[in-house]
Every structure is written in structure tokens, then in C-alpha cells.
Design a protein around this motif. Structure first.
Motif, PDB file in Angstrom:
ATOM      1  N   ALA A 111      11.641   4.077  10.337  1.00 11.64           N
ATOM      2  CA  ALA A 111      12.593   5.142  10.045  1.00 11.64           C
ATOM      3  C   ALA A 111      13.548   4.710   8.927  1.00 11.64           C
ATOM      4  O   ALA A 111      13.888   5.502   8.044  1.00 11.64           O
ATOM      5  N   GLN A 112      13.957   3.438   8.950  1.00 14.33           N
ATOM      6  CA  GLN A 112      14.836   2.927   7.905  1.00 14.33           C
ATOM      7  C   GLN A 112      14.116   2.899   6.558  1.00 14.33           C
ATOM      8  O   GLN A 112      14.693   3.233   5.513  1.00 14.33           O
ATOM      9  N   TRP A 113      12.832   2.532   6.571  1.00 13.81           N
ATOM     10  CA  TRP A 113      12.022   2.533   5.343  1.00 13.81           C
ATOM     11  C   TRP A 113      11.953   3.938   4.746  1.00 13.81           C
ATOM     12  O   TRP A 113      12.105   4.132   3.545  1.00 13.81           O
ATOM     13  N   LEU A 114      11.742   4.937   5.627  1.00 15.31           N
ATOM     14  CA  LEU A 114      11.719   6.329   5.179  1.00 15.31           C
ATOM     15  C   LEU A 114      13.045   6.701   4.527  1.00 15.31           C
ATOM     16  O   LEU A 114      13.084   7.327   3.465  1.00 15.31           O
ATOM     17  N   SER A 115      14.135   6.302   5.179  1.00 17.92           N
ATOM     18  CA  SER A 115      15.458   6.645   4.685  1.00 17.92           C
ATOM     19  C   SER A 115      15.714   6.019   3.317  1.00 17.92           C
ATOM     20  O   SER A 115      16.264   6.651   2.419  1.00 17.92           O
ATOM     21  N   GLU A 116      15.284   4.777   3.143  1.00 16.89           N
ATOM     22  CA  GLU A 116      15.494   4.077   1.874  1.00 16.89           C
ATOM     23  C   GLU A 116      14.670   4.694   0.750  1.00 16.89           C
ATOM     24  O   GLU A 116      15.064   4.641  -0.426  1.00 16.89           O
ATOM     25  N   LEU A 117      13.527   5.301   1.091  1.00 14.80           N
ATOM     26  CA  LEU A 117      12.717   5.970   0.083  1.00 14.80           C
ATOM     27  C   LEU A 117      13.354   7.279  -0.396  1.00 14.80           C
ATOM     28  O   LEU A 117      13.005   7.803  -1.442  1.00 14.80           O
ATOM     29  N   GLY A 118      14.256   7.810   0.395  1.00 18.36           N
ATOM     30  CA  GLY A 118      14.895   9.068   0.038  1.00 18.36           C
ATOM     31  C   GLY A 118      14.686  10.164   1.060  1.00 18.36           C
ATOM     32  O   GLY A 118      15.176  11.286   0.883  1.00 18.36           O
ATOM     33  N   SER A 119      13.978   9.851   2.154  1.00 20.49           N
ATOM     34  CA  SER A 119      13.797  10.828   3.219  1.00 20.49           C
ATOM     35  C   SER A 119      15.092  10.941   4.023  1.00 20.49           C
ATOM     36  O   SER A 119      15.923  10.033   4.029  1.00 20.49           O
ATOM     37  N   GLU A 120      15.266  12.050   4.704  1.00 25.51           N
ATOM     38  CA  GLU A 120      16.436  12.261   5.552  1.00 25.51           C
ATOM     39  C   GLU A 120      16.013  12.112   7.008  1.00 25.51           C
ATOM     40  O   GLU A 120      15.138  12.842   7.482  1.00 25.51           O
ATOM     41  N   VAL A 121      16.617  11.160   7.687  1.00 24.90           N
ATOM     42  CA  VAL A 121      16.214  10.815   9.045  1.00 24.90           C
ATOM     43  C   VAL A 121      17.404  10.923   9.978  1.00 24.90           C
ATOM     44  O   VAL A 121      18.481  10.397   9.686  1.00 24.90           O
ATOM     45  N   ARG A 122      17.212  11.601  11.102  1.00 24.37           N
ATOM     46  CA  ARG A 122      18.241  11.696  12.129  1.00 24.37           C
ATOM     47  C   ARG A 122      17.615  11.450  13.490  1.00 24.37           C
ATOM     48  O   ARG A 122      16.389  11.459  13.629  1.00 24.37           O
ATOM     49  N   PRO A 160       0.921   2.818   9.989  1.00 27.34           N
ATOM     50  CA  PRO A 160       0.233   2.538   8.727  1.00 27.34           C
ATOM     51  C   PRO A 160      -0.269   3.801   8.030  1.00 27.34           C
ATOM     52  O   PRO A 160      -0.084   3.976   6.826  1.00 27.34           O
ATOM     53  N   GLY A 161      -0.918   4.707   8.762  1.00 19.08           N
ATOM     54  CA  GLY A 161      -1.404   5.944   8.163  1.00 19.08           C
ATOM     55  C   GLY A 161      -0.271   6.850   7.727  1.00 19.08           C
ATOM     56  O   GLY A 161      -0.333   7.476   6.664  1.00 19.08           O
ATOM     57  N   ASP A 162       0.784   6.917   8.515  1.00 13.90           N
ATOM     58  CA  ASP A 162       1.908   7.787   8.192  1.00 13.90           C
ATOM     59  C   ASP A 162       2.644   7.311   6.943  1.00 13.90           C
ATOM     60  O   ASP A 162       3.186   8.116   6.188  1.00 13.90           O
ATOM     61  N   ARG A 163       2.691   6.005   6.709  1.00 14.80           N
ATOM     62  CA  ARG A 163       3.379   5.474   5.531  1.00 14.80           C
ATOM     63  C   ARG A 163       2.794   6.062   4.249  1.00 14.80           C
ATOM     64  O   ARG A 163       3.519   6.439   3.332  1.00 14.80           O
ATOM     65  N   PHE A 164       1.467   6.138   4.195  1.00 17.31           N
ATOM     66  CA  PHE A 164       0.819   6.663   3.000  1.00 17.31           C
ATOM     67  C   PHE A 164       1.187   8.134   2.795  1.00 17.31           C
ATOM     68  O   PHE A 164       1.544   8.551   1.696  1.00 17.31           O
ATOM     69  N   LEU A 165       1.104   8.924   3.861  1.00 15.24           N
ATOM     70  CA  LEU A 165       1.420  10.345   3.759  1.00 15.24           C
ATOM     71  C   LEU A 165       2.870  10.557   3.336  1.00 15.24           C
ATOM     72  O   LEU A 165       3.169  11.361   2.454  1.00 15.24           O
ATOM     73  N   ASP A 166       3.779   9.826   3.970  1.00 15.54           N
ATOM     74  CA  ASP A 166       5.193  10.025   3.697  1.00 15.54           C
ATOM     75  C   ASP A 166       5.575   9.578   2.290  1.00 15.54           C
ATOM     76  O   ASP A 166       6.304  10.267   1.577  1.00 15.54           O
ATOM     77  N   SER A 167       5.089   8.407   1.876  1.00 17.20           N
ATOM     78  CA  SER A 167       5.446   7.910   0.549  1.00 17.20           C
ATOM     79  C   SER A 167       4.861   8.800  -0.541  1.00 17.20           C
ATOM     80  O   SER A 167       5.499   9.050  -1.570  1.00 17.20           O
ATOM     81  N   ASP A 168       3.651   9.312  -0.332  1.00 15.46           N
ATOM     82  CA  ASP A 168       3.034  10.205  -1.311  1.00 15.46           C
ATOM     83  C   ASP A 168       3.858  11.490  -1.464  1.00 15.46           C
ATOM     84  O   ASP A 168       4.089  11.961  -2.578  1.00 15.46           O
ATOM     85  N   ALA A 169       4.304  12.058  -0.323  1.00 11.49           N
ATOM     86  CA  ALA A 169       5.105  13.284  -0.371  1.00 11.49           C
ATOM     87  C   ALA A 169       6.423  13.047  -1.097  1.00 11.49           C
ATOM     88  O   ALA A 169       6.854  13.861  -1.933  1.00 11.49           O
ATOM     89  N   ILE A 170       7.092  11.927  -0.805  1.00 10.40           N
ATOM     90  CA  ILE A 170       8.377  11.637  -1.442  1.00 10.40           C
ATOM     91  C   ILE A 170       8.187  11.438  -2.942  1.00 10.40           C
ATOM     92  O   ILE A 170       8.998  11.893  -3.755  1.00 10.40           O
ATOM     93  N   ASP A 171       7.094  10.781  -3.332  1.00 12.11           N
ATOM     94  CA  ASP A 171       6.807  10.577  -4.760  1.00 12.11           C
ATOM     95  C   ASP A 171       6.636  11.916  -5.485  1.00 12.11           C
ATOM     96  O   ASP A 171       6.911  12.020  -6.685  1.00 12.11           O
ATOM     97  N   ARG A 172       6.158  12.929  -4.769  1.00  5.53           N
ATOM     98  CA  ARG A 172       5.953  14.240  -5.376  1.00  5.53           C
ATOM     99  C   ARG A 172       7.221  15.093  -5.345  1.00  5.53           C
ATOM    100  O   ARG A 172       7.206  16.259  -5.729  1.00  5.53           O
TER     101      ARG A 172
END
Length: 335
Positions: free
Chosen positions: A190-201, A156-168
Motif C-alpha cells: 500500500a505504501q509503494w502504491l502511495s509513493e507511485l502517486g496512487s491514493e490509498v486510505r 506480484p501480479g497486482d504490482r504490474f497492473l497498478d504501475s502500468d495504470a499510474i504510468d498512463r
């Protein structure tokens, strides 16, 4: 000329002689090159081991049979390239070990605002500082995220940090363990991150948890092998951060994008299975294997039993030896 590819001088002489004049047994080669037959036999053994001669062509007075030079040399070069990549990763991991050593002794040195090393103690302090670093990020965050299903507790906490960074517009590159693919919550995140535009391996194992921000500042644990040690170090020393980023880049190149299946080699092993085999050969316990692969101890025990059975080995040491003999892992991986 061919010593750079791993051939000894004598083996190169024998190989070139065979190329010039296909045919001739050990006796004729020895006479032609002014070598002893023992030296020729050793050279033929080496050439066979390097896959430049066909298997079984090193018996007494048998005529060596060349592998197609183009195929043989291509395989030899590929082998050398793989060795260079492995050595490069070892160098970067050595640099990482140096960074750990510096961080472990940072408290004993006089404090200085310009020291480039900041020591943190306690999970709350680490998380607070990580939020500050993430908020200051301008263009890139690279991270290793070892651990299996347990890291899902902090999602839950990481979602906010990650989505905010991707938005910027920040580029997020994250490497998780292969084992998260089998955990719905972790894989979903991890799939949610990928769909936002993050690169996940994912990778079969990771050296430790690590964050590198804008290639100018990094955070690593002080003692990655002690799960109860809640301390970390923030480093802004250019050379150390550069080494940490190079280690990340090395693992990134060989990791598997989230949307792709984990690769399986011709010997039937996945990368995760091969990593488990290396840990077995080192004599690691099921608990250590579980922690490194991010799986339960029960799963690690099952994987170990299956590998022992497949190799018909009665001990972990024997499994490692047989894996090396079959070419499944390199001897250096078991050091």
C-alpha cells in the motif's frame, strides 16, 4: 420551525418559551403554554436528551437550565448531519444489495449482448477479465479491497497492473481495511502504491470487494459472504454503476489516508474498535468479526474479550446494549 432538527412540536414550544423567558418551573411552563405538567416533563426530557438543557434538569418542579443556544443548536445540527450521512450510506448499500440480486439472477435471464451484465465463474476467469478492464481504463479506478494479510499473496501480479495504470496517468483510489497497517507485506504494498502517486486510505470495515472503472463499468462478487464462491459479475448499467460509485465515495470521505494514524475518539475507541463493537452487538461470531475486519480469529477473540471487559458485560448482547447506553454506537448500528 425546529421539527426538521428532530424536536417534537411540544418540545419546540417549551424550548422557545424558555428562550423568551429564562426561568420558571414546570408548573409555570404548563400554565403559560396551556399544557399538562406531564407534557412539559416529557418535553424537558426530550430537550435534555437533545443536549439543549443541562443534564438533571427534568426532576419534579425543578427549574430547567438552558445550554447556550448557539452551542446547543450547533450540536443538534451536527447530529442531524451525521444522521443524514448514515442514512445516505444505508441507501447506497441498499442499491448495492439490489445490484447483487440482479447479478445472482442474471444467469436465469435470456442472454443478450446489450444486457449490461456479464457473469464470470472461476478465479482465473475473474482475474483475466479484470486485467482486460484495467487495460481499457482511461482515467480512474476506484476499489474496495477487503481481506487482511491474505490478499498479499496476489501482490506480484497486482504490482504490474497498478504501475502500468499510474504510468498512463490513471487516478487510482483504493480503500483497504485498517488491519493491513499491522501486516508488513500488505502495508508495504500500500505504501509503494502511495509513493507511485496512487491514493490509498483505510477503513475499519468494507461492504465487499469492488472495482469501479471510469465510472462506467464495475465488477463485484456475486456472493460476498461466501468465501468459496468464485463468481463475479461485471456491470455496465449506468444507474447501477453510479450507485456503486456513490457508495465508494461515501466510504472514501470517512476513511483515513494511509500516512495518517487511525483516529481515536474521546471514548478511547478507534474506528476499528467501534466496528468490532457493532459486530459484537449484532451477535456475530469471532470468525465473522475476523473476516469483516481482516484480522485473525485469535485477534478478533482478543478484541472481543477486551471490549466485553471494558463494558463489564457478560454477553455480546449486553455489550451492545451498554455501548448504546454510553453513546459509543447508535442503536440503528445493531439492527
Amino acid at each position: 420551525m425546529l421539527e426538521a432538527l428532530g424536536l417534537s412540536g411540544t418540545s419546540e414550544m417549551v424550548y422557545l418559551a424558555l428562550l423568551d423567558c429564562a426561568g420558571g418551573d414546570q408548573h409555570h411552563l404548563a400554565d403559560h403554554l396551556d399544557l399538562t405538567e406531564h407534557e412539559v416533563r416529557e418535553a424537558l426530557d426530550e430537550l435534555t436528551e437533545m443536549a439543549l438543557l443541562q443534564e438533571g434538569d427534568t426532576g419534579r418542579q425543578r427549574t430547567p437550565k438552558l445550554v447556550d443556544p448557539e452551542i446547543g443548536m450547533a450540536a443538534l445540527i451536527a447530529r442531524q448531519q451525521a444522521e443524514i450521512a448514515r442514512r445516505q450510506q444505508e441507501i447506497e448499500e441498499s442499491k448495492l444489495a439490489l445490484a447483487r440480486l440482479l447479478s445472482q439472477h442474471s444467469e436465469s435471464r435470456p442472454k443478450s449482448a446489450d444486457s449490461g451484465v456479464e457473469h464470470l465463474t472461476g478465479a482465473a476467469a475473474i482475474r483475466r477479465r479484470l486485467r482486460e478492464i484495467a487495460a481499457s481504463c482511461e482515467w480512474e479506478v476506484c476499489s474496495f479491497m477487503p481481506g487482511g494479510a491474505e490478499f498479499a499473496e496476489n501482490l506480484p501480479g497486482d504490482r504490474f497492473l497498478d504501475s502500468d495504470a499510474i504510468d498512463r496517468g490513471v487516478r487510482l483510489r483504493t480503500i483497504y481495511l485498517d488491519s493491513i497497517r499491522n501486516h508488513p507485506a500488505a502495508a508495504g504494498y500500500a505504501q509503494w502504491l502511495s509513493e507511485l502517486g496512487s491514493e490509498v486510505r483505510t477503513a475499519p470495515s468494507l461492504p465487499q470487494r469492488m472495482f469501479v472503472v471510469d465510472r462506467r463499468i464495475a465488477m463485484v462478487p456475486v456472493n460476498a459472504d461466501d468465501e468459496d464462491d468464485e463468481s463475479a459479475v461485471v456491470v455496465s448499467i449506468g444507474g447501477v454503476v453510479s450507485a456503486l460509485y456513490t457508495l465508494f465515495a461515501s466510504v472514501w470521505r470517512t476513511s483515513t489516508p494511509l500516512g495518517l494514524p487511525r483516529p481515536r475518539a474521546a471514548d478511547g475507541l478507534t474506528d476499528q474498535g467501534r466496528e468490532a463493537l457493532k459486530l459484537l452487538g449484532k451477535g456475530c461470531t469471532d470468525e465473522v468479526i475476523a473476516r469483516r475486519l481482516g484480522v485473525s480469529v485469535r485477534t478478533a477473540r482478543r478484541v472481543a474479550s477486551e471490549l466485553l471487559a471494558r463494558l463489564d458485560a457478560r454477553s455480546r448482547f449486553q455489550a451492545g446494549a451498554r455501548a448504546v447506553a454510553r453513546g459509543w454506537v447508535d442503536l440503528d448500528d445493531l439492527d
